[in-house]
Structure formats: structure tokens, C-alpha cells
Design a protein around this motif. Structure first.
Motif, short mmCIF file in Angstrom:
data_model
loop_
_atom_site.label_atom_id
_atom_site.label_comp_id
_atom_site.label_asym_id
_atom_site.label_seq_id
_atom_site.Cartn_x
_atom_site.Cartn_y
_atom_site.Cartn_z
N ASN A 127 0.87 -1.15 0.00
CA ASN A 127 0.00 0.00 0.00
C ASN A 127 0.91 1.19 0.00
O ASN A 127 1.91 1.21 0.70
CB ASN A 127 -0.89 -0.01 1.23
CG ASN A 127 -0.08 0.02 2.49
OD1 ASN A 127 0.24 1.10 2.98
ND2 ASN A 127 0.30 -1.13 2.99
N GLY A 166 -4.48 -3.97 -0.46
CA GLY A 166 -4.17 -2.56 -0.27
C GLY A 166 -4.71 -1.72 -1.41
O GLY A 166 -4.45 -0.53 -1.49
N ARG A 167 -5.44 -2.35 -2.31
CA ARG A 167 -5.99 -1.58 -3.43
C ARG A 167 -7.33 -0.99 -3.06
O ARG A 167 -7.73 0.04 -3.58
CB ARG A 167 -6.16 -2.49 -4.65
CG ARG A 167 -4.84 -2.98 -5.23
CD ARG A 167 -5.06 -3.61 -6.60
NE ARG A 167 -5.94 -4.77 -6.51
CZ ARG A 167 -7.12 -4.85 -7.12
NH1 ARG A 167 -7.57 -3.85 -7.85
NH2 ARG A 167 -7.85 -5.94 -6.99
N HIS A 220 -7.05 0.67 3.86
CA HIS A 220 -6.01 1.48 3.25
C HIS A 220 -5.38 2.39 4.30
O HIS A 220 -5.99 2.69 5.32
CB HIS A 220 -6.66 2.36 2.18
CG HIS A 220 -5.76 2.62 1.00
ND1 HIS A 220 -5.68 1.79 -0.08
CD2 HIS A 220 -4.92 3.65 0.74
CE1 HIS A 220 -4.82 2.27 -0.96
NE2 HIS A 220 -4.34 3.40 -0.48
N TYR A 239 -3.82 6.21 4.68
CA TYR A 239 -3.80 7.52 4.02
C TYR A 239 -2.83 8.44 4.75
O TYR A 239 -2.84 8.52 5.98
CB TYR A 239 -5.20 8.13 3.99
CG TYR A 239 -6.16 7.35 3.12
CD1 TYR A 239 -6.17 7.53 1.74
CD2 TYR A 239 -7.03 6.41 3.68
CE1 TYR A 239 -7.05 6.80 0.93
CE2 TYR A 239 -7.90 5.68 2.89
CZ TYR A 239 -7.90 5.87 1.51
OH TYR A 239 -8.75 5.15 0.72
N ALA A 286 -9.49 6.00 -4.06
CA ALA A 286 -8.34 6.09 -3.14
C ALA A 286 -7.61 7.42 -3.35
O ALA A 286 -7.18 8.06 -2.38
CB ALA A 286 -7.39 4.91 -3.36
#
Lengths: 389, 388
Positions: free
Chosen positions: A162, A228-229, A234, A236, A280
Motif C-alpha cells: 500500500n 491494499g488496493r 487502506h 492515508y 483512493a
């Protein structure tokens, strides 16, 4: 105050491995623990060095606190006089915990067969790398080996990238997973055997293996979420170059996250893989606008799964960690202070306690021998011949 | 005989660590009944999500259990749930604090039904404190507890650690710890109840578990540690190495055919240039043969070297199969599945996988009969949609 395990007596013959940590958890809950320390091994690093326990085992950071609530006696079990001391302790104990390769303690006359003849109610728990049977039972090992055989190294290693953090090869996790799993199974197995003893009237030889403990460790399958897509699982980056972890994997918490960030249009696209990359990026540009602290404040009432990614040094000051008393400031006898981790197993009517600090070198040898009715002269004799220290 | 035979456990709305906790106690012989909540309620949605998202974890955590679905919004449904609690030893739940109060299944309510109940809540942050109202899971507990950042810092090569960004967890350490901490606390409370005659409330937090064992971490990549780590082999697979003792290190070098001067590790480690030379030797040497060739060569050598398996290879390992650490079961919908065995070997009272995970509500009839409901009453409850 009552402690839940105050009537359980444990002899620990371990090092700094999972067995020690398993006993530590039972000690916090009230078990009376006597730790038997062997004399130093000639080929191992010298005692007193910061990095090693006296028996040569590397001490993990903070490891010494695992001996709180324990008393310590030094016994040289190669000597019959020391074995007699051990037998007397075993006669009045409920549990023996050891972490040697199979057969080592049999040769010293303190293996399961011998001890169960002395006390048929004894629960003798062996915690080893691979267990008491099978082709690997005599193999030494370490975290990397046990996790490797248990199939867990690929899980810690291919940890699914990620934000540029993509690891393609197996790798040992920093959080020694073997230690976590095996120590907990040690404590559980001992308690289960104690409860079983009420029904059978007998103890038994409990066999816990580090490698076995890892086979069942839960993992998230390396599916699309965890690659992690997915923007819902996720990390940030925030304005101050720190991170927020988002784990809003079900419809409700994902929708709440989107609403909170003003992305109502994305609320129904949790499973729309074609949109993930774009979402994302959009969320990343929003997260870049505030600091980690500001975001954590912001999400307090948004009913979604978000948390700041803290470094270890920040954790002790976290208000939740403080409130839960997971870090305890304790007084040292010399007037100084020390900090210990708190007690996780919170039994609200009979909470665990830190009743005593980790013992100093063989601190309780005299006290324990006196309890076993040795006279002053007898104790002196044992010291002179080198059976105790 | 099973170690926990006769211990009755009720789970309400569990899908994460509490389900795993109940599963471990079930493996040791406890009788576990899952109360599933009605289709469409928030707890049901979480359960359904967990089931769909990680079928294998769901199947393993819920083996050896029975299941009844109960609408807790109805008086009849609550009556069934309360009857189950009255005869139970343990209640396990993992909803946000306060959510079971309306069904009178919070601790105060259950305690009125039974003084002996051991009531265990397993939540992300615990029953009190500023975060106790927040939803969370393994990910957030590992983020707040410092684990995720710690894993991120472990990138790079041995001796050259790189300060990397945090890493998402794959192995769910926080969840596992919360489940096992729960089981330890429950058994300690059951032990205490033998003399006190009373149960009590247990409050387990995933974050607490992470914080409590921060001390347990690898020295890993901070130093050039030749004897540990993972080396690639000729076939692109890996071996794991942990030759930490003086003699296991010497045996390793000898078996690899390395020069005698490498055999004293303290000498090698003391000289950085030499250490790098040995590091390169190890890397190159292991690349000359396939993983399994190395494993045969090292069979019987007293050193710490093992294959690194993919998860699906574990079942074929001679040690793991002899220890019954992978068992094949048939799920309720007829699929064959490999599940992990039972890591706690209690030879006189061994654990067992007695049944696969139940379909939601499949045991309603049997559970109700045990509570004394007759056929007519059961039919009435079913028709009214109270149980399913």
C-alpha cells in the motif's frame, strides 16, 4: 483482595520464551509462581550483560517485567540435593512449566514421569519448538523457523503493498507472532487442564508447541480487500506526513466514511473495483488537508472504522491506554520509578494485580527453603555444596 | 473426556474475536450455542460480512458449535435467550458497549438471571474510556497500539534497515490476542467460581492486548544479525534460518561447506567487513540448490534451518501431519476444507473437532427442546418468526 488464581501454585523452569510469558499472565491473575533459575551455562554470554538472561537467552525489550509476581530460587538440578528441593516443591504445586528439548529434564530426574509419581495431580506443561513427538521434536528453532514451517511467513512477508510499501518476499514480523500465540496457548492449556483435573482427579502432561500455535493463527486472506488496493482497507497520509488507517470494510461503516468526507457519491461503490483507484486518490487528497490529530478528532463521532497509525513512543500517552491502566507507574525499592504494562485480562470482581516486582537474582532462595522446613544450617550446607545459590 | 466438557457457552452476535474465543473453548470440549440475530439487523450484517469475507476463518472459528437465530426484539425471543442464559456458564459478546441493554442481555440483566454467569465482552477498545463507543477492528487496534508503524520500520536488508511507511496487517495479531486473552480470563473466572459460587464480568480490549505485548518484538533488522532471517534458494523458494547458538552456527557453516574461519560467530560479527562477506556467502550459497534439497542436506544437523512453506504446503509437512495440525473436514454445505488442528495437546482430555460450523439457525429445534419447549411451542415460535 481475592485473586482468581490465588490457590494455584506454579513452578516455572523456563527462560524468556513463551512459557515465561504464559506463566506471567497467570501470575498477574494471582497464581503463586516459583521460578527456578539454573546455574549459568559455561558456553553462553556472561551473566549481567544487558542483552542476555543468565541462561543465555536474549531478553526482548521490556522482558524483565515478565517476572513480576514471581519468586525466584536458584537450583543446580544436576545435584541430588537440589533435586530433593525440587521434589518438595513439586509435591505442593499444581503446575510445572518447562521449555527444554524433550528428554532433557528426564535425564535430570525432574521429567513428567518422575514428577507425576511424586504428585499425581501435577499438570506438567512442556512448551517447545515443535512438540513432544514427531520428526522435528529435537530440532532447535526460532521465530523465523516456526513461522516458516507453519506457513505464516508468507503472510507476514507478502504484506500486500500500500502506498509504495510492497513486500514480495517472506519476512519475519517484528511483532514476534510465535511468542504471542504460544504464550497464550500455554496459559489456556494450563487452565483447561486445571479445570479438567476437577473431573478426572489427575494431572497430565500438557504439550504446547510454538509451531502448532501458529498454524491456526487467524489471517485475512490475501484477497482484493487486503491487497491494499481497496480504498476501504487502506492507509492515508496526513498533512503532517503521518498516517490514518481506514478499515471500513462493510457497507455501513464505508457509507459513514464517505458521508463524513463529503463523498456521498462514493457511498455505494464499496465493491466497485473499477472505481477503487480513483476513490483512493480522492480520499488521499482529502486526508492530505489535515493533520493526524485533527482527523482523529474529526472521526470521533462518525461511526466508522478509522484510527491514527501511532509510533510506539506515542502509545503510552494515548488517553484510552491511560484510562485502561495499560501502563502502570510503579515504585522501585530504591525510590526510583519503573513502568510496566498493565493487565489485559480484566476480571472485574477479582482483578489481577502487580503484587511484587521482578525478583533480583535468586532473591527468594532462603524464604522458599525455609518454607520447605530447611534449617539455617541446612540452607548453608546447600549453598556450600553449590546446590543452591 | 474433554477438558471443558459440561461448560455451556452462549455467544450473541459474534463474528470476530469473540467467535474465535468461543471456538477455542469449543475445541476443548465446551458446548457452545451461537445466538444469531435476525437477518438485516446491524449485528447480523457484520456476521454475514465476516462469513462472506473470510469463509475459512468463519468455518474454523465456529466449528463444534450449535446455532439458533432469535429475534431479540420480541418478548418471546428474549424469553428464549434468557432461558439459554439462565442455564449457561459463560456468555460471550462483542458488540459496542450498551447495545445489548434493550434485550436485557447486558451484564446486569444476565446477572439477575444467573449469579454464576461469567460474562465476557471482547471489544476493540474496552467498556470504558474515550474510544469505547467507536467501532474498530484488528486494523485500528494495531494502528493505535504502534504495531503497524513498527512493521513498517522493518523494511530493507539485514543490517540496513529502512524507515518505511506503516504496513497493513495480514496476520490478525490483535484479534488473536483478544480472543485468547478472553479464553484465559474466562477459564480463570470459572476456576474462581468453584470456590466463590459466583461469576463475574470480564472486559477484554483488542487495544489493551496490543499494548501489553509491545515488549515482545524482534530485534530483526536493526543490527546485522547473520544467523537469523530468510534466504532465497535456487527455485525461488526460501529457507528460514535462526542459528543463534555458537554450535548451531558452526554446524550451519560446516554443512554449507564454508571456510573454518567463519565458524566462530562472535569473531565474524565483531568485524563488519567480515560479517558482510559471510552474509554474501550465505546468500550465494543458498541460491545454488533448491529449497527441498537443502532441507534434505540439513536433515539431522543440529541447527535451526527450516523450509518456508506457503500456507497450503503445511498439511504435507511430516511434523505438522503427525501432530494433527491440519485436519480435513466437510462443511455443512458439503465442501471439503483443511482446517487447523488444536495446538493445546492435553493427552488425557484431548480436544476434538466434533462438527463443522453450523448454518445460521440450524439447531433451533434441538436447542429449544433442551430448554423444555414442546413441538407445538416450537412451531408457534417459528411461525411467528421469533426463531429460525
Amino acid at each position: 483482595m481475592l485473586l482468581p488464581l490465588q490457590d494455584v501454585k506454579i513452578i516455572e523452569m523456563g527462560n524468556f520464551g513463551p512459557s515465561t510469558y504464559g506463566v506471567f499472565m497467570l501470575g498477574d491473575l494471582g497464581a503463586e509462581v516459583v521460578r527456578i533459575k539454573p546455574p549459568p551455562h559455561p558456553s553462553r554470554p556472561k551473566p549481567g550483560s544487558e542483552e542476555y538472561d543468565e541462561d543465555g537467552t536474549a531478553i526482548p525489550p521490556g522482558g524483565v517485567m515478565w517476572h513480576r509476581n514471581k519468586r525466584e530460587i536458584s537450583l543446580n538440578l544436576r545435584m541430588p540435593e537440589a533435586q530433593q528441593v525440587f521434589y518438595q516443591l513439586a509435591r505442593e504445586s499444581d503446575v510445572v512449566v518447562e521449555a527444554n528439548r524433550p528428554g532433557v529434564l528426564d535425564r535430570l530426574g525432574v521429567g513428567y514421569e518422575r514428577v507425576s509419581q511424586i504428585n499425581s495431580r501435577i499438570i506438567y506443561c512442556s512448551v517447545t519448538g515443535y512438540g513432544q513427538d514427531g520428526p522435528y521434536k529435537m530440532s532447535p528453532g526460532h521465530d523465523a523457523c516456526w513461522t516458516g514451517v507453519a506457513g505464516a511467513l508468507y503472510l507476514t512477508g507478502v504484506s500486500l503493498g500500500n502506498l509504495g510499501n510492497r513486500r514480495q518476499r517472506p519476512e519475519v514480523a517484528q511483532r514476534l507472532v510465535t511468542h504471542h500465540a504460544a504464550s497464550h496457548y500455554t496459559a489456556m492449556a494450563i487452565l483447561a487442564a486445571l479445570l479438567a483435573r476437577d473431573k478426572t482427579g489427575r494431572g497430565q502432561h500438557v504439550d504446547v508447541s510454538n509451531c502448532d500455535s501458529l498454524v491456526g493463527i487467524p489471517y485475512d486472506p490475501p484477497d482484493k480487500f487486503l491487497a491494499g488496493r481497496s480504498p476501504a482497507w487502506h492507509l492515508y497520509k496526513t498533512k503532517d506526513e503521518l498516517y490514518m488507517a481506514v478499515g471500513a470494510r462493510d457497507e455501513r461503516t464505508w457509507s459513514n466514511l464517505c458521508m463524513a468526507l463529503g463523498k456521498e457519491g462514493r457511498a455505494a461503490q464499496l465493491h466497485d473495483e473499477s472505481q477503487w483507484e480513483q476513490i483512493a486518490m480522492e480520499l488521499q487528497s482529502i486526508f492530505s488537508q489535515r493533520t493526524q490529530r485533527q482527523w482523529w478528532q474529526f472521526f470521533q463521532d462518525k461511526d466508522t472504522v478509522v484510527a491514527p497509525v501511532l509510533s510506539l513512543d506515542k502509545v503510552p500517552n494515548d488517553p484510552q491506554v491511560r484510562q485502561r491502566q495499560m501502563l502502570l507507574d510503579l515504585d522501585l525499592p530504591d525510590g526510583g520509578k519503573t513502568q510496566h504494562y498493565g493487565i489485559v485480562t480484566k476480571l472485574l470482581d477479582t482483578p489481577g494485580q502487580v503484587r511484587s516486582l521482578p525478583p533480583t537474582e535468586s532473591q527468594h532462595t532462603n524464604e522458599i527453603l525455609k518454607h520447605l522446613s530447611y534449617s539455617e544450617a541446612g540452607i548453608q550446607e546447600l549453598r556450600t555444596i553449590g546446590a543452591v545459590r | 473426556m474433554l477438558a471443558l466438557e459440561g461448560i455451556r457457552i452462549i455467544e450473541i452476535g459474534t463474528h470476530g474475536p469473540a467467535a474465535f474465543c468461543g471456538g477455542m473453548l469449543g475445541d476443548l470440549g465446551a458446548e457452545v450455542v451461537r445466538i444469531e440475530v435476525p437477518v438485516g439487523s446491524p449485528l447480523w450484517k457484520q456476521s454475514a460480512f465476516a462469513r462472506k469475507n473470510n469463509d475459512h476463518a468463519w468455518q474454523t472459528a465456529n466449528r463444534n458449535k450449535q446455532s439458533i437465530a432469535i429475534d431479540l426484539d420480541t418478548a418471546d425471543g428474549r424469553e428464549v435467550a434468557h432461558a439459554l442464559v439462565s442455564r449457561a456458564d459463560v456468555l460471550l459478546e462483542e458488540s459496542l458497549p450498551g447495545s445489548l441493554r434493550t434485550a436485557v442481555l447486558d451484564y446486569a440483566g444476565c446477572r439477575r438471571l444467573s449469579q454464576r454467569i461469567v460474562y465476557c465482552s471482547i471489544t476493540p477498545y474496552g467498556q470504558e474510556g474515550p474510544y469505547s463507543h467507536l467501532p474498530g477492528d484488528d486494523l485500528t487496534a494495531e494502528a493505535l497500539g504502534g504495531y503497524m508503524m513498527m512493521e513498517g520500520n522493518s523494511l530493507g536488508n539485514i543490517g540496513n534497515p529502512v524507515q518505511g511507511p506503516p504496513a497493513l496487517p495480514t496476520i490478525l495479531v490483535a484479534e488473536h490476542k483478544a480472543a485468547t486473552h478472553g479464553a484465559i480470563a474466562i477459564m480463570a473466572a470459572l476456576w474462581h467460581r468453584r470456590s466463590s459460587g459466583r461469576g463475574q464480568q470480564i472486559d477484554i480490549s483488542m487495544l489493551d492486548g496490543v499494548v501489553s505485548q509491545q515488549g515482545v518484538r524482534s530485534r530483526g533488522r536493526r543490527e546485522l544479525n547473520l544467523s537469523g532471517g530468510i534466504r532465497e534458494t535456487k527455485d525461488g523458494k526460501y529457507v528460514a534460518l535462526a542459528a543463534g547458538e555458537p554450535w548451531t552456527w558452526a554446524n550451519l557453516i560446516r554443512t554449507l561447506g564454508g571456510p573454518a574461519e567463519y565458524e566462530d560467530r562472535t569473531v565474524v560479527q565483531a568485524d563488519r567487513a567480515k560479517a558482510q562477506e559471510v552474509d554474501a556467502f550465505l546468500t550465494n550459497r543458498f541460491k545454488t540448490k533448491a529449497r527441498d534439497e537443502w532441507i534434505s542436506i540439513f536433515a539431522g544437523v543440529d541447527t535451526e534451518l527450516t523450509p518456508v512453506y506457503q500456507p497450503e504446503e503445511v498439511a504435507n509437512d511430516p511434523q505438522m501431519s503427525m501432530r494433527h495440525q491440519q485436519v480435513e473436514i466437510t462443511t455443512m454445505d458439503g465442501r471439503r476444507m483443511l482446517q487447523y488442528g488444536i495446538p493445546m495437546h492435553l493427552p488425557d482430555t484431548p480436544g476434538a473437532v466434533r462438527s463443522p460450523a453450523p448454518q445460521p439457525g440450524q439447531d433451533a429445534e434441538a436447542v429449544l427442546r433442551q430448554l423444555g419447549y414442546d413441538a407445538q411451542a416450537i412451531r408457534r415460535l417459528r411461525q411467528a418468526g421469533v426463531v429460525g
